[in-house]
Scaffold this motif. Structure first.
Motif, PDB file in Angstrom:
ATOM      1  N   GLN A  98      34.184  47.754  49.024  1.00  0.00           N
ATOM      2  CA  GLN A  98      35.416  48.502  49.238  1.00  0.00           C
ATOM      3  C   GLN A  98      36.587  47.679  49.761  1.00  0.00           C
ATOM      4  OE1 GLN A  98      34.910  52.188  51.449  1.00  0.00           O
ATOM      5  NE2 GLN A  98      32.767  52.314  50.844  1.00  0.00           N
ATOM      6  N   SER A  99      36.330  46.528  50.352  1.00  0.00           N
ATOM      7  CA  SER A  99      37.419  45.814  51.020  1.00  0.00           C
ATOM      8  C   SER A  99      38.511  45.408  50.031  1.00  0.00           C
ATOM      9  CB  SER A  99      36.887  44.570  51.724  1.00  0.00           C
ATOM     10  OG  SER A  99      37.890  44.005  52.542  1.00  0.00           O
ATOM     11  N   PRO A 100      39.745  45.774  50.291  1.00  0.00           N
ATOM     12  CA  PRO A 100      40.826  45.517  49.333  1.00  0.00           C
ATOM     13  C   PRO A 100      41.022  44.043  49.001  1.00  0.00           C
ATOM     14  CG  PRO A 100      41.528  47.100  50.993  1.00  0.00           C
ATOM     15  CD  PRO A 100      40.208  46.558  51.455  1.00  0.00           C
ATOM     16  N   ASP A 101      40.785  43.141  49.966  1.00  0.00           N
ATOM     17  CA  ASP A 101      41.002  41.722  49.681  1.00  0.00           C
ATOM     18  C   ASP A 101      39.998  41.194  48.667  1.00  0.00           C
ATOM     19  OD1 ASP A 101      38.898  41.941  51.484  1.00  0.00           O
ATOM     20  OD2 ASP A 101      39.487  40.215  52.683  1.00  0.00           O
ATOM     21  N   LEU A 102      38.741  41.653  48.759  1.00  0.00           N
ATOM     22  CA  LEU A 102      37.742  41.205  47.800  1.00  0.00           C
ATOM     23  C   LEU A 102      38.019  41.774  46.407  1.00  0.00           C
ATOM     24  CD1 LEU A 102      34.423  41.520  49.861  1.00  0.00           C
ATOM     25  CD2 LEU A 102      36.073  39.643  49.797  1.00  0.00           C
ATOM     26  N   VAL A 103      38.383  43.041  46.359  1.00  0.00           N
ATOM     27  CA  VAL A 103      38.662  43.680  45.066  1.00  0.00           C
ATOM     28  C   VAL A 103      39.867  43.029  44.392  1.00  0.00           C
ATOM     29  CG1 VAL A 103      39.273  45.845  43.925  1.00  0.00           C
ATOM     30  CG2 VAL A 103      37.649  45.858  45.837  1.00  0.00           C
ATOM     31  N   ALA A 104      40.941  42.829  45.152  1.00  0.00           N
ATOM     32  CA  ALA A 104      42.146  42.225  44.584  1.00  0.00           C
ATOM     33  C   ALA A 104      41.873  40.804  44.113  1.00  0.00           C
ATOM     34  CB  ALA A 104      43.269  42.237  45.621  1.00  0.00           C
ATOM     35  N   THR A 105      41.101  40.052  44.881  1.00  0.00           N
ATOM     36  CA  THR A 105      40.795  38.675  44.502  1.00  0.00           C
ATOM     37  C   THR A 105      39.936  38.636  43.247  1.00  0.00           C
ATOM     38  OG1 THR A 105      40.957  37.893  46.784  1.00  0.00           O
ATOM     39  CG2 THR A 105      39.697  36.542  45.259  1.00  0.00           C
ATOM     40  N   GLN A 106      38.922  39.494  43.172  1.00  0.00           N
ATOM     41  CA  GLN A 106      38.065  39.508  41.996  1.00  0.00           C
ATOM     42  C   GLN A 106      38.873  39.847  40.739  1.00  0.00           C
ATOM     43  OE1 GLN A 106      35.252  38.214  41.748  1.00  0.00           O
ATOM     44  NE2 GLN A 106      33.628  39.511  40.914  1.00  0.00           N
ATOM     45  N   ARG A 107      39.789  40.804  40.843  1.00  0.00           N
ATOM     46  CA  ARG A 107      40.628  41.152  39.694  1.00  0.00           C
ATOM     47  C   ARG A 107      41.524  39.983  39.278  1.00  0.00           C
ATOM     48  NH1 ARG A 107      41.895  47.115  41.917  1.00  0.00           N
ATOM     49  NH2 ARG A 107      40.280  48.255  40.769  1.00  0.00           N
ATOM     50  N   ALA A 108      42.082  39.303  40.275  1.00  0.00           N
ATOM     51  CA  ALA A 108      42.965  38.169  39.971  1.00  0.00           C
ATOM     52  C   ALA A 108      42.198  37.030  39.323  1.00  0.00           C
ATOM     53  CB  ALA A 108      43.640  37.689  41.262  1.00  0.00           C
ATOM     54  N   LEU A 109      40.983  36.786  39.772  1.00  0.00           N
ATOM     55  CA  LEU A 109      40.190  35.700  39.192  1.00  0.00           C
ATOM     56  C   LEU A 109      39.792  36.032  37.754  1.00  0.00           C
ATOM     57  CD1 LEU A 109      37.894  34.774  42.235  1.00  0.00           C
ATOM     58  CD2 LEU A 109      40.143  33.874  41.618  1.00  0.00           C
ATOM     59  N   GLY A 110      39.460  37.295  37.512  1.00  0.00           N
ATOM     60  CA  GLY A 110      39.150  37.707  36.150  1.00  0.00           C
ATOM     61  C   GLY A 110      40.360  37.578  35.234  1.00  0.00           C
ATOM     62  N   ALA A 111      41.524  37.978  35.742  1.00  0.00           N
ATOM     63  CA  ALA A 111      42.752  37.875  34.948  1.00  0.00           C
ATOM     64  C   ALA A 111      43.110  36.424  34.658  1.00  0.00           C
ATOM     65  CB  ALA A 111      43.902  38.566  35.679  1.00  0.00           C
ATOM     66  N   ALA A 112      42.650  35.502  35.504  1.00  0.00           N
ATOM     67  CA  ALA A 112      42.934  34.079  35.327  1.00  0.00           C
ATOM     68  C   ALA A 112      41.909  33.384  34.444  1.00  0.00           C
ATOM     69  CB  ALA A 112      42.979  33.388  36.688  1.00  0.00           C
ATOM     70  N   GLY A 113      40.969  34.148  33.865  1.00  0.00           N
ATOM     71  CA  GLY A 113      40.046  33.580  32.899  1.00  0.00           C
ATOM     72  C   GLY A 113      38.615  33.424  33.346  1.00  0.00           C
TER      73      GLY A 113
END
Length: 339
Positions: A98-113
């Motif tokens: 649930q932690s927003p920092d982990l979720v946001a980071t995982q999404r950003a890493l996926g978007a970066a390839g």
């Protein structure tokens, strides 16, 4: 019995169910990783989950030979780093997801390839939804603030992935017997540590290799359940400065299970005793100088699980002996949300 102790004792059966339920899922994911090997891996986690991630990182580098780095989520949430991660694997670890920092980071890493994978204990979590693949931990609800069975379940799930990815029959066989070995580890008598640390206000916890991850976890548990200022160190690093803290009677807990690191840890324990430290040495039956007993898991990659399985009941008992409630550490909540 505290919830922490009850949940720690429940870990072997939870792991037995998890390994069985995840077998085909993990085998399929491992086949994909062999068909399209990542060039490197990044881990995203906080607290106990980050300690688990360091265990995975060590095994991944040992067996697969690819670099693994722990990623600070603030690079995404506060600084919006321009990630370029084609060919990388991003691994997020969380109890709640649930932690927003982990979720946001995982999404950003996926978007970066990057290809993204999450180990999560809570079904249908935001972190799981933000990842390409999810491996459920099946640890069950954990009510004590101090994580125990979820941490152990995470290590077991990570070892299972490495075993399938590397097609290591020896490690896979050891995983089959792991729950019964952990049940034995849970019954070890670590009362000498309770007696030695009941009045302590500081100590060092030393491990090495994959065992550093459980030294880090043990130090955190000393802090949150017993209010002891415990600091973890690698046995290879402790002589580079931290030794200056050692004085007569200074308590040091040394985890020295079987494996390539054991000889150097035993030598270090002997040196610590020679300068007056109060050493609590956890080792297998071949080590006559031990104070704390360890159960052999049958594979050195799994020894850290045996160590922390024996540690958790001890630290829960120590908290009670010091007049603390291990289930409700002050200032802490079960789910911590950060950005």
């Amino acid at each position: 019995m505290s919830l922490m102790l009850e949940e720690a004792r429940n870990a072997p059966e939870r792991i037995r169910g998890q390994l069985h339920r995840n077998e085909s899922l993990v085998a399929e994911l491992a086949e994909r990783l062999r068909e399209s090997p990542p060039q490197g891996a990044l881990t995203v986690a906080r607290g106990s989950s980050d300690h688990a991630a360091s265990y995975f990182g060590y095994l991944c580098m040992r067996y697969r030979g690819i670099p693994v780095a722990s990623l600070p989520p603030s690079l995404t949430t506060l600084l919006d780093a321009p990630w370029q991660l084609s060919g990388q694997l991003a691994l997020a670890v969380s109890q709640s997801g649930q932690s927003p920092d982990l979720v946001a980071t995982q999404r950003a890493l996926g978007a970066a390839g990057a290809r993204t994978l999450a180990w999560v204990n809570t079904p249908e979590s935001p972190l799981g939804e933000a990842s390409d693949f999810e491996i459920p931990l099946y640890a069950g609800e954990e009510r004590s603030v101090a994580a125990t069975k979820s941490y152990l379940a995470t290590l077991a799930a990570m070892a299972q992935l490495i075993a399938h990815w590397h097609q290591d029959a020896y490690l896979l066989n050891a995983l089959d017997s792991l729950p019964s070995r952990l049940a034995m580890a849970c019954e070890q008598d670590w009362s000498p540590a309770v007696e030695a640390l009941v009045d302590a206000d500081k100590l060092m916890v030393i491990g090495r290799g994959a065992g550093l991850a459980v030294a880090q976890e043990a130090a955190l548990k000393f802090k949150e359940t017993c209010a002891i200022q415990a600091e973890p160190f690698s046995g290879a690093e402790v002589r580079h400065g931290p030794m200056a803290l050692i004085g007569p009677g200074y308590p040091v807990l040394v985890f020295a299970p079987r494996g390539a690191e054991q000889a150097s840890l035993l030598e270090l324990a002997g040196w610590l005793r020679s300068v007056g430290a109060h050493v609590l040495l956890a080792a297998d039956e071949s080590v006559t100088a031990r104070q704390l007993t360890l159960v052999d898991t049958g594979h050195d990659a799994l020894e850290p699980l045996s160590v922390i399985q024996s540690f958790y009941p001890m630290v829960a008992q120590l908290a009670k002996a010091r007049g603390s409630d291990p289930d409700s550490p002050r200032h802490l909540r079960k789910v911590t949300c950060t950005l």
